[in-house]
Design a protein around this motif. Structure first.
Motif, PDB file in Angstrom:
ATOM      1  N   ASP A 189       0.842  -1.285   0.010  1.00  0.00           N
ATOM      2  CA  ASP A 189      -0.012   0.015  -0.080  1.00  0.00           C
ATOM      3  C   ASP A 189       0.912   1.020  -0.097  1.00  0.00           C
ATOM      4  N   THR A 190       0.463   2.219  -0.546  1.00  0.00           N
ATOM      5  CA  THR A 190       1.313   3.420  -0.821  1.00  0.00           C
ATOM      6  C   THR A 190       0.709   4.563   0.075  1.00  0.00           C
ATOM      7  N   LEU A 191       1.571   5.611   0.377  1.00  0.00           N
ATOM      8  CA  LEU A 191       1.039   6.838   1.052  1.00  0.00           C
ATOM      9  C   LEU A 191      -0.149   7.388   0.370  1.00  0.00           C
ATOM     10  N   ILE A 192       0.271   7.701  -0.968  1.00  0.00           N
ATOM     11  CA  ILE A 192      -0.928   8.554  -1.648  1.00  0.00           C
ATOM     12  C   ILE A 192      -0.792   7.643  -3.022  1.00  0.00           C
ATOM     13  N   TRP A 250      -0.927  15.689   3.405  1.00  0.00           N
ATOM     14  CA  TRP A 250       0.580  15.711   3.303  1.00  0.00           C
ATOM     15  C   TRP A 250       0.916  17.248   2.879  1.00  0.00           C
ATOM     16  N   PRO A 281      -5.868  10.398  -0.968  1.00  0.00           N
ATOM     17  CA  PRO A 281      -5.065  10.021  -0.069  1.00  0.00           C
ATOM     18  C   PRO A 281      -5.114   8.305  -0.052  1.00  0.00           C
ATOM     19  N   LEU A 305      -2.466   5.520   2.353  1.00  0.00           N
ATOM     20  CA  LEU A 305      -2.338   5.326   4.065  1.00  0.00           C
ATOM     21  C   LEU A 305      -2.022   7.156   4.783  1.00  0.00           C
ATOM     22  N   ALA A 306      -1.878   7.750   3.756  1.00  0.00           N
ATOM     23  CA  ALA A 306      -1.824   9.331   4.310  1.00  0.00           C
ATOM     24  C   ALA A 306      -2.965   9.939   4.077  1.00  0.00           C
ATOM     25  N   PHE A 348       3.815  13.784   6.080  1.00  0.00           N
ATOM     26  CA  PHE A 348       2.485  12.985   5.912  1.00  0.00           C
ATOM     27  C   PHE A 348       1.742  12.754   7.343  1.00  0.00           C
ATOM     28  N   THR A 349       0.416  12.933   7.346  1.00  0.00           N
ATOM     29  CA  THR A 349      -0.386  12.420   8.480  1.00  0.00           C
ATOM     30  C   THR A 349      -0.796  11.244   8.197  1.00  0.00           C
ATOM     31  N   LEU A 350      -0.491  10.226   8.978  1.00  0.00           N
ATOM     32  CA  LEU A 350      -1.155   8.572   8.709  1.00  0.00           C
ATOM     33  C   LEU A 350      -2.523   8.517   9.211  1.00  0.00           C
ATOM     34  N   ARG A 351      -3.160   7.619   8.519  1.00  0.00           N
ATOM     35  CA  ARG A 351      -4.427   7.229   8.663  1.00  0.00           C
ATOM     36  C   ARG A 351      -4.473   6.273  10.308  1.00  0.00           C
TER      37      ARG A 351
END
Length: 108
Positions: free
Chosen positions: A66-69, A86, A80, A82-83, A98-101
């Motif tokens: 899975d990716t951040l964006i 950003w 979005p 995982l993030a 990045f603010t993570l979920r």
């Protein structure tokens, strides 16, 4: 001539009737009905996301990592993953924050 026509009809019936079955085959079972078979054009060359250059490897990587964006499918806009948000870090044009979920667990 009549025997030729009868032979042609018999061959046509032999070829067409099996296609009219419509039922399940004798070798299908409940376990076989739950099996999904997926064919691919080739094997994956690598599974390291940083060095992949072939489409077959990308197909697997998208299912595993899975990716951040992500890119939006309808446009090239970022959305979005995982993030949740950003932004560039203050005072540094090369660093992003990045603010993570919530509730995401990372593992190796």
């Amino acid at each position: 001539m009549r025997s030729f026509v009868m032979c042609a009809v018999a061959v046509a019936m032999a070829l067409l009737l099996p296609a009219c079955g419509g039922g399940t085959s004798a070798d299908s079972s409940a376990a076989g009905a739950a099996t999904f078979v997926f064919a691919r054009g080739a094997d994956s060359k690598r599974l390291d996301p940083i060095s992949v250059s072939d489409g077959e490897s990308v197909k697997v990587i998208e299912q595993v990592f899975d990716t951040l964006i992500r890119f939006d499918d309808a446009s090239a806009d970022l959305k979005p993953a995982l993030a949740t948000e950003w932004k560039p870090a203050a005072g540094d044009a090369k660093t992003w924050e990045f603010t993570l979920r919530q509730g995401v667990k990372f593992h190796d």
